[in-house]
Motif scaffolding. Sequence first.
Motif, PDB file in Angstrom:
ATOM      1  N   ASN A 174      32.660  34.624  14.947  1.00 41.29           N
ATOM      2  CA  ASN A 174      34.288  34.807  15.473  1.00 41.29           C
ATOM      3  C   ASN A 174      34.058  35.874  16.139  1.00 41.29           C
ATOM      4  N   PRO A 175      34.404  35.918  17.667  1.00 37.32           N
ATOM      5  CA  PRO A 175      34.423  36.788  18.847  1.00 37.32           C
ATOM      6  C   PRO A 175      35.694  37.617  18.763  1.00 37.32           C
ATOM      7  N   LEU A 176      36.323  36.994  17.947  1.00 39.33           N
ATOM      8  CA  LEU A 176      37.969  37.908  17.663  1.00 39.33           C
ATOM      9  C   LEU A 176      37.263  39.036  16.850  1.00 39.33           C
ATOM     10  N   ILE A 177      37.292  38.641  15.471  1.00 38.12           N
ATOM     11  CA  ILE A 177      36.679  39.987  14.312  1.00 38.12           C
ATOM     12  C   ILE A 177      35.366  40.356  15.025  1.00 38.12           C
ATOM     13  N   LEU A 178      34.928  40.351  15.463  1.00 42.15           N
ATOM     14  CA  LEU A 178      33.514  41.056  16.469  1.00 42.15           C
ATOM     15  C   LEU A 178      34.040  42.384  17.201  1.00 42.15           C
ATOM     16  N   ALA A 179      35.283  41.730  18.200  1.00 40.69           N
ATOM     17  CA  ALA A 179      35.347  42.243  18.738  1.00 40.69           C
ATOM     18  C   ALA A 179      37.045  43.085  18.372  1.00 40.69           C
ATOM     19  N   TYR A 180      37.409  43.392  16.800  1.00 43.36           N
ATOM     20  CA  TYR A 180      38.078  43.929  16.370  1.00 43.36           C
ATOM     21  C   TYR A 180      37.812  45.752  15.921  1.00 43.36           C
ATOM     22  N   ASP A 181      37.927  46.690  16.627  1.00 40.38           N
ATOM     23  CA  ASP A 181      37.615  48.563  16.123  1.00 40.38           C
ATOM     24  C   ASP A 181      36.319  48.059  15.142  1.00 40.38           C
ATOM     25  N   GLU A 182      35.872  48.642  13.869  1.00 39.68           N
ATOM     26  CA  GLU A 182      34.957  48.909  13.654  1.00 39.68           C
ATOM     27  C   GLU A 182      34.333  47.576  13.223  1.00 39.68           C
ATOM     28  N   SER A 183      34.789  46.312  13.197  1.00 39.48           N
ATOM     29  CA  SER A 183      34.721  45.231  12.459  1.00 39.48           C
ATOM     30  C   SER A 183      32.791  44.655  12.402  1.00 39.48           C
ATOM     31  N   GLN A 184      32.763  44.687  14.035  1.00 40.67           N
ATOM     32  CA  GLN A 184      31.391  44.092  14.349  1.00 40.67           C
ATOM     33  C   GLN A 184      29.924  44.912  13.578  1.00 40.67           C
ATOM     34  N   LYS A 185      30.369  46.218  13.797  1.00 44.04           N
ATOM     35  CA  LYS A 185      28.952  47.169  12.896  1.00 44.04           C
ATOM     36  C   LYS A 185      29.760  46.990  11.130  1.00 44.04           C
ATOM     37  N   LEU A 186      30.438  46.924  10.715  1.00 46.50           N
ATOM     38  CA  LEU A 186      30.523  46.981   9.442  1.00 46.50           C
ATOM     39  C   LEU A 186      29.676  46.012   9.392  1.00 46.50           C
ATOM     40  N   VAL A 187      30.054  44.161  10.670  1.00 42.97           N
ATOM     41  CA  VAL A 187      29.386  43.229   9.715  1.00 42.97           C
ATOM     42  C   VAL A 187      27.344  43.827  10.089  1.00 42.97           C
ATOM     43  N   ILE A 188      27.628  44.325  11.069  1.00 44.18           N
ATOM     44  CA  ILE A 188      25.698  44.205  11.646  1.00 44.18           C
ATOM     45  C   ILE A 188      25.408  44.462   9.717  1.00 44.18           C
ATOM     46  N   TRP A 189      26.374  46.003   9.720  1.00 40.04           N
ATOM     47  CA  TRP A 189      25.903  46.707   8.397  1.00 40.04           C
ATOM     48  C   TRP A 189      25.735  45.767   6.882  1.00 40.04           C
ATOM     49  N   CYS A 190      26.394  45.272   6.610  1.00 36.70           N
ATOM     50  CA  CYS A 190      26.058  43.859   5.838  1.00 36.70           C
ATOM     51  C   CYS A 190      24.892  42.598   5.815  1.00 36.70           C
ATOM     52  N   LEU A 191      24.891  42.725   6.631  1.00 37.69           N
ATOM     53  CA  LEU A 191      23.567  41.862   7.086  1.00 37.69           C
ATOM     54  C   LEU A 191      22.839  42.471   6.780  1.00 37.69           C
ATOM     55  N   CYS A 192      22.566  43.593   7.344  1.00 39.34           N
ATOM     56  CA  CYS A 192      21.438  44.683   6.841  1.00 39.34           C
ATOM     57  C   CYS A 192      20.764  44.606   5.654  1.00 39.34           C
ATOM     58  N   CYS A 193      21.747  45.116   4.315  1.00 39.28           N
ATOM     59  CA  CYS A 193      21.530  45.194   2.757  1.00 39.28           C
ATOM     60  C   CYS A 193      21.008  43.729   3.100  1.00 39.28           C
ATOM     61  N   LEU A 194      21.180  42.449   3.510  1.00 41.52           N
ATOM     62  CA  LEU A 194      20.528  41.772   2.821  1.00 41.52           C
ATOM     63  C   LEU A 194      18.634  41.151   2.858  1.00 41.52           C
ATOM     64  N   VAL A 195      18.575  42.463   4.632  1.00 41.96           N
ATOM     65  CA  VAL A 195      17.314  41.522   4.439  1.00 41.96           C
ATOM     66  C   VAL A 195      16.704  42.837   3.502  1.00 41.96           C
ATOM     67  N   ASN A 196      15.421  41.621   2.406  1.00 37.92           N
ATOM     68  CA  ASN A 196      14.515  41.697   1.958  1.00 37.92           C
ATOM     69  C   ASN A 196      13.721  42.788   2.368  1.00 37.92           C
ATOM     70  N   LYS A 197      13.146  43.783   2.119  1.00 36.03           N
ATOM     71  CA  LYS A 197      12.234  45.270   2.679  1.00 36.03           C
ATOM     72  C   LYS A 197      10.928  44.758   2.395  1.00 36.03           C
ATOM     73  N   GLU A 198      10.054  43.305   1.324  1.00 33.11           N
ATOM     74  CA  GLU A 198       9.295  43.530   0.854  1.00 33.11           C
ATOM     75  C   GLU A 198       9.032  42.101   0.546  1.00 33.11           C
ATOM     76  N   PRO A 199       9.469  41.053   1.708  1.00 33.51           N
ATOM     77  CA  PRO A 199       9.464  39.619   0.911  1.00 33.51           C
ATOM     78  C   PRO A 199       8.124  39.058   1.260  1.00 33.51           C
ATOM     79  N   ARG A 200       8.483  38.499  -0.151  1.00 30.21           N
ATOM     80  CA  ARG A 200       7.172  38.153  -1.119  1.00 30.21           C
ATOM     81  C   ARG A 200       7.099  36.767  -0.538  1.00 30.21           C
ATOM     82  N   THR A 201       8.160  35.587  -0.548  1.00 31.69           N
ATOM     83  CA  THR A 201       7.829  34.243  -0.207  1.00 31.69           C
ATOM     84  C   THR A 201       8.283  33.799   0.784  1.00 31.69           C
TER      85      THR A 201
END
Length: 558
Positions: free
Chosen positions: A77-104
């Motif tokens: 959604n380009p409108l969300i990404l263009a708004y204030d700090e939403s893009q930054k927050l989406v990025i940081w939320c996505l980073c929390c999902l990254v598995n630092k030591e994937p086993r499967t």
Amino acid sequence: MAQESADLTSDYQFWLQKLSAWEQASSKETQEDTCLHLSRFQEFLRQMYEILKEMDSDAILERFPTIGQLLAKACWNPLILAYDESQKLVIWCLCCLVNKEPRTSAESGLNSWIRGLLSHVLSAFRFDMKEVCLFTKSLGYESIDYYPSLLKNMVLSLVSELRESHLNGLNTQSRMAPERMMSLSQVCVPLVTLPDMEPLVEALLTYHGHEPQEVLAPEFFEAVNEAFLSEKIVLPTSSVVSLWFRHLPSLEKATLHLFEKLFSSKIICLRRMECCIRESFLPQAACQPAIFRIVDEMFRFVLLETDGAPEVLAALQVFTSCLVEALKKENKQLKFALRTYFPYGAPCLAAALSQHPEAIPQGHRLQPLLHISQLLREAVEDCTRGSPRDPFESWFLFAHFGGWVDLAVAESLLREEAEPPAGLLWLLVFYYSPQDGSQRREQSMVELKVLINHLLMLLRIGHLSATDLQEAAESPSGDPRPPVCGQLVRRLLLSLLLWTPEGHAIVWEAVTHMAHTDAVIQEIIGFLDQTLYRSHHLCVEASRKLARELLKELQAQV
């Protein structure tokens, strides 16, 4: 606390439905509704991030099974990404999902999918502002390119934070946490080729914390190294050195990448090698002794595996020449620096070999060459019985600088009117056949001495023909010479042909007699190229011109 959790769950379902509705329609009314809810959605993202950052990937997916769907819809959604700090927050939320030591494979696949979303957020959105233009124009405003300023501000903010963290030193409260450094470097993996990300990539590479372990993700180093080697990004020397110093696999890959470039052509061309080596940044990086040792060991391994292939030996010598040049820019007292880079050889030997031949007048090269020969002979023949590595170590040091010595010895032997000095004969034989024992080496020296005396006699008589040279090249016993000895004989004959007026007159006929196989033609091409590359050994322009003509003719035959 329970009430807050229930409220967040309710909000979560509300925003998932909203995002689905906004995704299915792109009318003016939908865009207006999106705009009305942007501030509330941003606050929801902030709350989500505060919760997600305290959990690991598995716990997040267990509590919020559809979190990936929600964030993916926000990413598109380009409108969300263009708004204030939403893009930054989406990025940081996505980073929390990254598995630092994937086993499967499923966990690895999820990491790959998340990185794809991150790449889209900071690259695709930059070049496609149609949705934003549609919305802003419908409201009567001019189109604003939100992305560049937003990303640049984010990058500048992070770079500033990294620098402050670096300056704070041992003040652990003011330093950026290692976990955040790791997460930040993982975010950058799919984004390293974006021009706006360059300051952040450089800041991460040159950041030096006080942690006992590396704080940046290996995937980050690999991504940066791959982008640099494929020329998708440009980095300053300090960043490249830091990359290879901190991540050994990247240095090894860069060296192998250089080897592929150097050895891909069947024809040896030292000028082309020099260009490739300079462009690789490896000589500059190798000013760090730790980096040099790794690159040098890889050269050693390839030399041993190829049984001293001429192209590998030539590449080592050109690389060493570029390294010495880089060292001179950093350290004027070069002879002291060389002890650090070549600890397995005598310092006086390394200093003697590294001198530039231009610094030695042409008529005064005999004594320095005899001094080098004496130092090498002492190191090789005085080694402890039963330690075969010692002769190779001495030869390997010699090989780094042996290109100019090889030519200078051949030149001196053919211009000495007196008996050929045994020291020069030993030096030449050792350079071409270091694995020979002392008895075999002495036999080769005797054969070379006979050949040189014969050639000098022909020059004194004033009569030199291609037939004479062919007869002189034959073994006195009539038996075929060993390959190395035959190579040495051709080397001396070619030197005679290029460096004497008598040789110029018969050079074409003599080379035709010698070039009877493809291997010999390649050998002659290599000699001519080396001679032209080190042209200070050929003082006469006629000799250089003749060498160029011969080289061109032989290369056309390959």
